[in-house]
Design a protein around this motif. Structure first.
Motif: not given
Length: 600
Positions: A427, A432, A434, A469
């Motif tokens: 991450k 949160n 990516l 994510m």
């Protein structure tokens, strides 16, 4: 016997014998009329034409129009000067590839109607000659570098009219028409293919198990096991062989495995079964599923029997040992996978090969224009990367957990937790999100090495911005649920296989939840991704989500719109090409309304 071309004349671009002698083989007048209409009204008739792919509406049209047909021959490196004799060209799908990639092609088709369609498909290729006739009654005046029998040898007992064993007669005919360095290419189903054991009917006879039982009835089409096929070709004069394994089969292959690497050790080291994840299809009816094909294939691979249970064979049979002068070179790669059901700019071939004794993965674009700079996705094609030897796919391990009789839920959740931990380690700090390169960090692209560590092995897709994510988790679990729903239903994991319940089961131990509202938002991302990379309409994500998350009707009761409305919904899904959702809906209805299950 008719000499070609002396005893033939041209009618509408097709060579016909002066005395017609047709073969009564057809997909039906309706199917062939549809192809004629498509060929007449399509500007792009090339082998990878998006126009033709979008015209597919059923299995016959898929067989004749899909760009996957050409994957069978793409990796063979057929030279641009090769003279090719295609025995049994059908409606020209393979003919088109040969015409685009070789010097001169003579294609023989016993049905005049299908020969005419093949001519239409190859109308702009001056190097392709289409002959309408039965090739057992034709004499060619010059040898060929390559002869092909693609989906033809199995019909020898039906259409070959010379004396003796019809299958060997057809192979000897091919041998006689090859130059000294020539190569015969045979594509045929395996009578011992895994799909026939697991519940598919035999492709030609529409019955379960006749090939496995050795074809008890005399006559009719028949196929052969690996040793039978090679032994028969050897008796007909061929001296050297290479066996390639097309998956899911030779008809619409995405993957080809080099048979020389399918020992027990080779299958383990190169994780070859994971290259063969496409469903094994029954082309006659909705198939039975006696056991899971992928896990069974992995099981036989451990005993070095992957080649023996392959659904199809692509046999290269050389007149003389393969060498520098061979018309087709000996394949030096281990496995190839083609991704062709994409927009042309995103089509790729992935190759596993040994470089100085070390396995590596390469990925290349397959023709097509460069992607639009405004696209929300970018295709990253790495020239070469390391291969994780002895690894196992996370997807397959999750499936194995689903099939366990005891401890499956715990093992499944452990595997999902490991995936989540891997994503969390990637991450962007304080978020949160990516990196854009992790949009495809799904179980099918994650390998567990022998030490249990996860490796993201195929990061070809990059999103245009950082990726939530929970979208990646939703993508991976949705794909797994869609492909493995049957086995989830049959497992102790959950009797109710609704997507909402499956998401909760998978994510709750990690403290993550995706409610229906968030799932609909993530589906919006998924549709945008799909529309960017695929020319085909997206599947009914929202219908699947709502159908699987909504309240179910009482057992035995019909929903408000009645059975006619349900039938129309299933029919609409089928007609739009959304086969998996259609089957899922029909299956749900049959389960919820057992009084009418047989009709569904």
């Amino acid at each position: 016997m008719k000499a070609f071309p002396l005893d033939f004349h041209v009618v509408d671009g097709v060579w016909h014998p002066f005395v017609e002698d047709p073969i009564p083989y057809s997909d039906g007048a309706e199917a062939e009329s549809f192809l004629e209409e498509i060929f007449e009204n399509t500007s792009d008739l090339t082998v990878d034409s998006p126009e033709l792919a979008l015209a597919i509406k059923d299995w016959p049209s898929q067989y004749h129009l899909s760009p996957l047909r050409a994957n069978l021959l793409r990796p063979l490196g057929i030279g641009g000067t090769a003279r090719v004799l295609e025995l049994g060209c059908g409606c020209g799908a393979v003919t088109r590839f040969l015409g685009e990639n070789s010097g001169h092609v003579v294609s023989v088709e016993g049905s005049p109607a299908r020969a005419r369609l093949a001519r239409m498909r190859c109308g702009d290729l001056a190097n392709v000659e289409i002959v309408a006739g039965n090739f057992d009654d034709i004499r060619f005046t010059a040898p060929f570098d390559i002869v092909t029998l693609v989906g033809v040898l199995e019909y020898a007992a039906v259409f070959w009219r010379r004396n003796g064993n019809p299958f060997e007669g057809m192979l000897r005919f091919a041998w006689e028409n090859l130059s000294p360095n020539g190569v015969l290419i045979v594509a045929i189903e395996n009578k011992l293919g895994m799909k026939y054991f697991s519940g598919c009917t035999e492709d030609h006879l529409s019955m379960p198990f006749p090939g496995i039982e050795g074809y008890p009835d005399d006559g009719g089409p028949r196929t052969f096991g690996r040793s039978e096929l090679i032994g028969m070709a050897s008796r007909c004069g061929f001296s050297d062989f290479e066996l390639l394994l097309p998956f899911p089969d030779y008809k619409i292959p995405s993957t080809l495995i080099n048979g020389r690497f399918t020992s027990a050790e080779g299958c383990r080291e190169y994780n070859l079964v994971d290259w063969c994840r496409e469903p094994f299809r029954d082309y006659v009816k909705e198939r039975e599923h006696l056991f899971n094909d992928q896990l069974a294939l992995a099981s036989v691979a451990k005993s070095g029997l992957m080649a023996d249970f392959s659904n199809s064979f692509l046999l290269l049979a050389a007149k003389e040992p393969f060498g520098e002068g061979s018309a087709v070179r000996r394949p030096d790669w281990i496995a190839k996978r083609y991704n062709m059901l994409r927009r042309p700019e995103y089509r790729t071939v992935t190759t596993l090969l040994a470089r100085d004794g070390t396995p590596v993965i390469t990925k290349e674009r397959v023709n097509g224009p460069r992607p639009d700079a405004d696209s929300p996705v970018r295709l990253s094609v790495a020239a070469e990367r390391a291969f994780i030897g002895g690894g196992k796919s996370l997807f397959q391990e999750m499936l194995r957990a689903v099939r366990r009789n005891a401890g499956g839920e715990k093992r499944f959740q452990e595997l999902v937790a490991g995936w989540i931990d891997h994503l969390r380690s990637q991450k962007i700090p304080g978020t949160n999100l990516l990196p854009p390169s992790h949009v495809d960090c799904l179980p099918g692209n994650l390998i567990l090495d022998p030490a249990g560590a996860l490796h993201y092995v195929d990061d070809e897709w990059h999103w245009h911005e950082p990726v939530p994510m929970d979208w990646v988790l939703f993508r991976g679990l949705f794909v797994f649920w869609l492909e493995c729903r049957l086995w989830i239903e049959r497992s102790p994991l959950r009797q109710d296989s609704r997507l909402a319940d499956f998401l909760s089961l998978s994510l709750k131990p990690a403290g993550i939840s995706i409610d229906e509202k968030r799932a609909e938002e993530l589906i919006g991302f998924e549709i945008a991704f799909h529309e960017a990379v695929s020319p085909f309409p997206p599947i009914g994500y929202l219908d699947l989500l709502r159908g699987s998350c909504g309240e179910t009707a009482p057992q035995g009761a019909l929903p408000p719109d009645g059975e006619a409305g349900l039938a129309a919904k299933v029919e609409d899904l089928f007609q739009s090409g959304e086969v998996v959702p259609a089957l899922s809906l029909a299956g749900d209805i049959a389960e919820k309304h057992p009084d009418n299950a047989a009709n569904w």
